[in-house]
Design a protein around this motif. Structure first.
Motif, mmCIF file in Angstrom:
data_model
loop_
_atom_site.group_PDB
_atom_site.id
_atom_site.type_symbol
_atom_site.label_atom_id
_atom_site.label_comp_id
_atom_site.label_asym_id
_atom_site.label_seq_id
_atom_site.Cartn_x
_atom_site.Cartn_y
_atom_site.Cartn_z
ATOM 1 N N SER A 27 0.846 -1.194 0.000
ATOM 2 C CA SER A 27 0.000 0.000 0.000
ATOM 3 C C SER A 27 0.876 1.236 0.000
ATOM 4 C CB SER A 27 -0.904 -0.005 1.231
ATOM 5 O OG SER A 27 -0.119 0.014 2.415
ATOM 6 N N LYS A 28 0.568 2.189 -0.827
ATOM 7 C CA LYS A 28 1.352 3.415 -0.950
ATOM 8 C C LYS A 28 1.245 4.214 0.334
ATOM 9 C CE LYS A 28 1.957 7.433 -3.916
ATOM 10 N NZ LYS A 28 1.466 8.166 -5.097
ATOM 11 N N SER A 29 2.364 4.517 0.945
ATOM 12 C CA SER A 29 2.368 5.223 2.216
ATOM 13 C C SER A 29 2.107 6.700 2.000
ATOM 14 C CB SER A 29 3.717 5.011 2.914
ATOM 15 O OG SER A 29 4.753 5.593 2.134
ATOM 16 N N ASP A 30 1.960 7.410 3.110
ATOM 17 C CA ASP A 30 1.744 8.847 3.041
ATOM 18 C C ASP A 30 2.950 9.576 2.474
ATOM 19 O OD1 ASP A 30 -0.700 8.369 4.166
ATOM 20 O OD2 ASP A 30 -0.027 8.770 6.230
ATOM 21 N N LEU A 31 4.117 8.929 2.561
ATOM 22 C CA LEU A 31 5.317 9.579 2.043
ATOM 23 C C LEU A 31 5.402 9.499 0.528
ATOM 24 C CD1 LEU A 31 7.872 8.284 4.703
ATOM 25 C CD2 LEU A 31 6.729 10.511 4.620
ATOM 26 N N GLY A 32 4.591 8.687 -0.095
ATOM 27 C CA GLY A 32 4.569 8.634 -1.554
ATOM 28 C C GLY A 32 5.451 7.573 -2.146
ATOM 29 N N TYR A 33 5.860 6.546 -1.405
ATOM 30 C CA TYR A 33 6.695 5.480 -1.964
ATOM 31 C C TYR A 33 6.436 4.205 -1.184
ATOM 32 C CZ TYR A 33 9.612 6.915 1.994
ATOM 33 O OH TYR A 33 10.064 7.252 3.240
ATOM 34 N N ASN A 34 6.759 3.063 -1.858
ATOM 35 C CA ASN A 34 6.617 1.754 -1.234
ATOM 36 C C ASN A 34 7.906 1.275 -0.561
ATOM 37 O OD1 ASN A 34 5.002 1.481 -4.166
ATOM 38 N ND2 ASN A 34 3.800 1.053 -2.324
ATOM 39 N N MET A 35 9.058 1.794 -1.018
ATOM 40 C CA MET A 35 10.348 1.342 -0.499
ATOM 41 C C MET A 35 11.325 2.521 -0.526
ATOM 42 S SD MET A 35 12.994 -1.463 -2.090
ATOM 43 C CE MET A 35 11.790 -2.780 -2.011
ATOM 44 N N LYS A 36 12.182 2.560 0.471
ATOM 45 C CA LYS A 36 13.231 3.577 0.534
ATOM 46 C C LYS A 36 14.569 2.890 0.768
ATOM 47 C CE LYS A 36 14.584 7.887 2.791
ATOM 48 N NZ LYS A 36 14.247 8.899 3.831
ATOM 49 N N LEU A 37 15.464 3.107 -0.178
ATOM 50 C CA LEU A 37 16.794 2.501 -0.091
ATOM 51 C C LEU A 37 17.721 3.466 0.634
ATOM 52 C CD1 LEU A 37 17.140 0.985 -3.678
ATOM 53 C CD2 LEU A 37 16.292 -0.108 -1.587
ATOM 54 N N GLU A 38 18.063 3.128 1.887
ATOM 55 C CA GLU A 38 18.928 3.982 2.689
ATOM 56 C C GLU A 38 20.396 3.724 2.349
ATOM 57 O OE1 GLU A 38 17.941 6.268 4.653
ATOM 58 O OE2 GLU A 38 15.821 5.805 5.015
ATOM 59 N N ASN A 39 21.161 4.813 2.280
ATOM 60 C CA ASN A 39 22.618 4.735 2.058
ATOM 61 C C ASN A 39 22.960 3.912 0.822
ATOM 62 O OD1 ASN A 39 23.052 6.198 4.498
ATOM 63 N ND2 ASN A 39 22.918 4.287 5.682
ATOM 64 N N PHE A 40 22.214 4.156 -0.236
ATOM 65 C CA PHE A 40 22.464 3.416 -1.474
ATOM 66 C C PHE A 40 23.773 3.901 -2.095
ATOM 67 C CE2 PHE A 40 21.968 2.457 -5.986
ATOM 68 C CZ PHE A 40 21.572 1.127 -5.919
ATOM 69 N N PRO A 41 24.689 2.989 -2.440
ATOM 70 C CA PRO A 41 25.982 3.404 -3.004
ATOM 71 C C PRO A 41 25.803 4.143 -4.328
ATOM 72 C CG PRO A 41 26.030 1.101 -2.328
ATOM 73 C CD PRO A 41 24.604 1.532 -2.258
ATOM 74 N N GLY A 42 26.388 5.323 -4.425
ATOM 75 C CA GLY A 42 26.311 6.097 -5.657
ATOM 76 C C GLY A 42 25.103 6.990 -5.758
ATOM 77 N N GLY A 43 24.131 6.826 -4.890
ATOM 78 C CA GLY A 43 22.977 7.707 -4.897
ATOM 79 C C GLY A 43 21.987 7.413 -6.003
ATOM 80 N N SER A 44 21.168 8.421 -6.301
ATOM 81 C CA SER A 44 20.076 8.247 -7.261
ATOM 82 C C SER A 44 20.581 8.062 -8.684
ATOM 83 C CB SER A 44 19.138 9.458 -7.201
ATOM 84 O OG SER A 44 19.856 10.649 -7.471
ATOM 85 N N GLU A 45 21.711 8.674 -9.040
ATOM 86 C CA GLU A 45 22.229 8.519 -10.407
ATOM 87 C C GLU A 45 22.655 7.077 -10.669
ATOM 88 O OE1 GLU A 45 25.312 11.284 -11.121
ATOM 89 O OE2 GLU A 45 24.055 13.062 -10.846
ATOM 90 N N THR A 46 23.300 6.470 -9.714
ATOM 91 C CA THR A 46 23.706 5.076 -9.881
ATOM 92 C C THR A 46 22.488 4.159 -9.930
ATOM 93 O OG1 THR A 46 25.770 5.530 -8.705
ATOM 94 C CG2 THR A 46 25.110 3.233 -8.895
ATOM 95 N N PHE A 47 21.482 4.434 -9.112
ATOM 96 C CA PHE A 47 20.278 3.601 -9.142
ATOM 97 C C PHE A 47 19.554 3.735 -10.476
ATOM 98 C CE2 PHE A 47 15.786 2.699 -8.139
ATOM 99 C CZ PHE A 47 15.927 1.415 -7.607
ATOM 100 N N GLU A 48 19.571 4.906 -11.044
ATOM 101 C CA GLU A 48 18.962 5.077 -12.366
ATOM 102 C C GLU A 48 19.685 4.247 -13.412
ATOM 103 O OE1 GLU A 48 18.104 8.678 -15.568
ATOM 104 O OE2 GLU A 48 18.697 9.141 -13.515
ATOM 105 N N THR A 49 21.010 4.180 -13.333
ATOM 106 C CA THR A 49 21.759 3.343 -14.271
ATOM 107 C C THR A 49 21.432 1.872 -14.068
ATOM 108 O OG1 THR A 49 23.561 4.971 -14.193
ATOM 109 C CG2 THR A 49 24.075 2.827 -15.113
ATOM 110 N N ILE A 50 21.250 1.463 -12.823
ATOM 111 C CA ILE A 50 20.860 0.077 -12.536
ATOM 112 C C ILE A 50 19.494 -0.219 -13.145
ATOM 113 C CG2 ILE A 50 20.222 -1.501 -10.685
ATOM 114 C CD1 ILE A 50 23.194 -1.193 -10.905
ATOM 115 N N LEU A 51 18.564 0.730 -13.037
ATOM 116 C CA LEU A 51 17.238 0.525 -13.631
ATOM 117 C C LEU A 51 17.329 0.362 -15.139
ATOM 118 C CD1 LEU A 51 14.976 2.998 -11.612
ATOM 119 C CD2 LEU A 51 15.125 0.509 -11.389
ATOM 120 N N LYS A 52 18.141 1.167 -15.791
ATOM 121 C CA LYS A 52 18.308 1.030 -17.244
ATOM 122 C C LYS A 52 18.832 -0.354 -17.590
ATOM 123 C CE LYS A 52 19.214 5.922 -18.163
ATOM 124 N NZ LYS A 52 20.193 6.903 -18.692
#
Length: 632
Positions: A101-126
């Motif tokens: 269920s979508k929380s009040d914060l607007g997301y289902n999962m939060k990745l804490e201390n992800f190496p490389g940050g959001s740019e690296t995660f975007e590359t992983i998604l690609k």
């Protein structure tokens, strides 16, 4: 720059379109504009993604016919993705419990201390959606740590992200000097993941091996041992320490290691701590604390202190590893930042062993320290009398020097007394310097180590001039340090007319001056008597030479007389053989002329009697016969 939009329908049955990224070849290998190595991973299937939003309030999402079913937040950026695409390659997504269920914060999962940050995660998604992903030395470390975080192993799919990044690291990065430096620098923000996967260790070992043996460009033996200093000096202090430790273990010379540490300290202090070099001399290594406090303020004070302590701990043990000038500069920084007392003691001991190579400017260590706010402050517990320079440190250095010379059983070098006297003259102008402090420092050097006290007298005179309110008792205490008998004649003449000296000292100086003048006059008299002795000796030697010449002349005269007798006998024998009355030959006439010449002077009666005796002797007759035969 916004990412391009791919509006392709997502379907499991769709084949790969085979589209390549700009600049790639048929095998999917790319080259960056800077020439760095880059590998593009082929896409097994095609989906569509949108441009990355500039506003973090708008999520990153996939443009496809199927709606997204998962919202993931990384560093404040929300990604709308399909859960099935991530689970197929990420083991972490399969085992983590998702909030459906979508929380009040607007997301289902939060990745804490992800190496490389959001740019690296975007590359992983690609990569998970099948788009080409370029591997470069700048992003491979972050992608490798992110793949470890998401558990992208070969068990889920062949050629997964861990496998591809490891292959790139092994065959491309670790074989190149520059790429290894780049990856190691990128690992500074990826701790502890880069440490856990041994990526930092592998890069450091590769750099240390290349720095110790061969040139990374040509593979030839290095002629310039400093070629790697600039690149290593850009690393953080932890990586630098471990590389230097490995380089020393590989057998690199202490001078090379010391030069690299000096280079790193210069660059690190300029950029991080805010210490800059000043002075116009090419050989000067003087430093100054930047005005307005140290860079970074409170938060960076501990980091600056850590850098200094780390550099001190990796200094080569050999004295020739680093210069005395650099050791004194490190000692200045150590006292300013209040580093560990054990490290300060070690630096003072090292400086004492090479004190003869120091100069006065190097010994001028400031008394203030850097507080927690990054502002210079005076610490009453650390400095005494609030003097501008830390005199206690110099006194301890001098004690270490004397102890070292005593252990080595060497006499104290004369340059040390000159160095100390010049230092005393420099600090004598400090209005907060007490007489006891000045006297204690001056008496640290034993009296036998000073051959002349002119420099000490100059320092005392400067102190008296800068402290006109001293009592007569304090003036006498101060002048007691000086030995008037070791003053030169010029210094005695100056001191006798110096109104700043106490009367007792002036009397001692006058007495010493009279003694020196008397000694100088006696020296001239001795020099005059010495000249007379030399002249007499010269006359005696001349008389001896004349006597020897006379003896040699008498010998020559006797030899000539003997030769004359032989010629006379020869003439007589010739006349007997030609007794007939006929004219004498021309050569006989010549002999007669020779006999009548001044060369053959008339013989004395004694010589004639001696000739008679010689003629009467048969042995003499035989000797004359042989001489005549040899002459003929």
């Amino acid at each position: 720059m916004p990412y391009p939009t791919y509006d392709l329908a997502m379907s499991e049955s769709l084949p790969t379109t085979g589209q390549l990224s700009p600049g790639s070849d048929s095998e999917g290998n790319d080259q960056d504009q800077n020439g760095s190595s880059r590998i593009v991973l082929p896409a097994p299937r095609v989906v569509g993604i949108t441009e990355r939003p500039e506003n973090k309030d708008h999520p990153w999402y996939i443009s496809s016919q199927l709606p997204t079913d998962l919202l993931i937040q990384v560093q404040g950026v929300t990604f709308a993705v399909h859960k099935r695409s991530l689970i197929s390659k990420c083991g972490y997504m399969d085992r983590v419990e998702l909030n459906h269920s979508k929380s009040d914060l607007g997301y289902n999962m939060k990745l804490e201390n992800f190496p490389g940050g959001s740019e690296t995660f975007e590359t992983i998604l690609k990569f998970c959606y099948g788009f080409p992903v370029g591997l470069t030395p700048n992003n491979v470390a972050a992608l490798r740590c992110a793949a470890e975080y998401l558990e992208m192993t070969e068990e889920l799919e062949d050629g997964n992200m861990i496998y591809k990044t490891e292959a790139f690291l092994t065959f491309v990065v670790l074989s190149s000097w520059r790429d290894s430096i780049t990856v190691l620098k990128s690992c500074e923000s990826l701790s502890p993941w880069s440490q856990n996967i041994q990526l930092v260790r592998r890069c450091r070992d590769s750099i240390a091996q290349k720095a110790s043996r061969e040139n990374p460009t040509t593979g030839d033996i290095v002629t310039d041992e400093s070629w790697w200093f600039d690149d290593v000096a850009t690393l953080c202090i932890d990586h630098f320490m471990r590389i230097i430790t490995a380089v020393r273990a590989n057998g690199t010379k202490p001078e090379t290691v010391g030069s690299c540490i000096m280079k790193y300290a210069e660059k690190c202090m300029d950029q991080e701590i805010g210490v800059r070099r000043y002075g116009s001399g090419k050989t000067e290594l003087q430093w100054n604390i930047s005005s307005g406090g140290m860079k970074g303020g409170t938060g960076h004070h501990k980091e600056h202190k850590l850098v200094i302590e780390s550099l001190i701990s990796i200094l080569p043990d050999q004295n020739q590893g680093v210069s005395c000038k650099f050791l004194l500069w490190m000692l200045k920084m150590a006292t300013i930042y209040l580093v560990s007392p054990a490290l300060i003691f070690e630096l003072e001991k090292r400086v004492g062993m090479t004190l003869e190579n120091a100069n006065v400017d190097d010994l001028l260590i400031p008394s203030y320290t850097i507080g927690d706010q990054g502002i210079p402050v005076y610490n009453p517990c650390f400095t005494e009398d609030y003097t501008a320079h830390n005199i206690s440190v110099v006194q301890r250095i001098l004690e270490h020097f004397l102890m070292h010379e005593h252990q080595q059983q060497k006499p104290v070098k004369p340059g040390i007394s000159k160095l100390l006297d010049n230092y005393l003259a420099e600090i004598a102008r400090d209005p907060n310097l007490s007489v006891s402090k000045f006297q204690a420092l001056a008496e640290t050097l034993p009296e036998y180590a000073r051959t002349c006290d002119d420099g000490l007298y100059r320092a005392i005179d400067i102190y008296l001039k800068s402290h006109p309110k001293l009592s007569e008792h304090e003036q006498r205490r101060l002048c007691k340090v000086m030995n008037c008998e070791k003053l030169s004649l010029d210094a005695c003449m100056h001191a006798a007319q110096n109104d700043r000296l106490p009367i007792r000292s002036v009397i001692q100086v006058l007495f010493a001056e009279q003694v020196k003048i008397r000694a100088a006059m006696q020296g001239k008299e001795q020099a005059g008597s010495g000249e007379n002795i030399d002249q007499e000796h010269s006359w005696l030697s001349t008389t001896t030479e004349i006597t020897n010449l006379r003896v040699e002349l008498e010998k020559v005269k006797s030899q000539m007389a003997e030769l004359q007798r032989d010629y006379s006998e020869l003439q007589q024998d010739y006349n007997k053989l030609h007794s007939k009355h006929r004219s004498s030959p021309t050569w006989t006439f010549g002999w007669k002329k020779i006999r009548k010449s001044s060369f053959f002077h008339k013989k004395s009666d004694n010589e004639e009697s001696e000739d008679a005796q010689h003629n009467s002797s048969p042995d003499n007759s035989r000797a004359r016969f042989h001489r005549r035969k040899s002459i003929s």
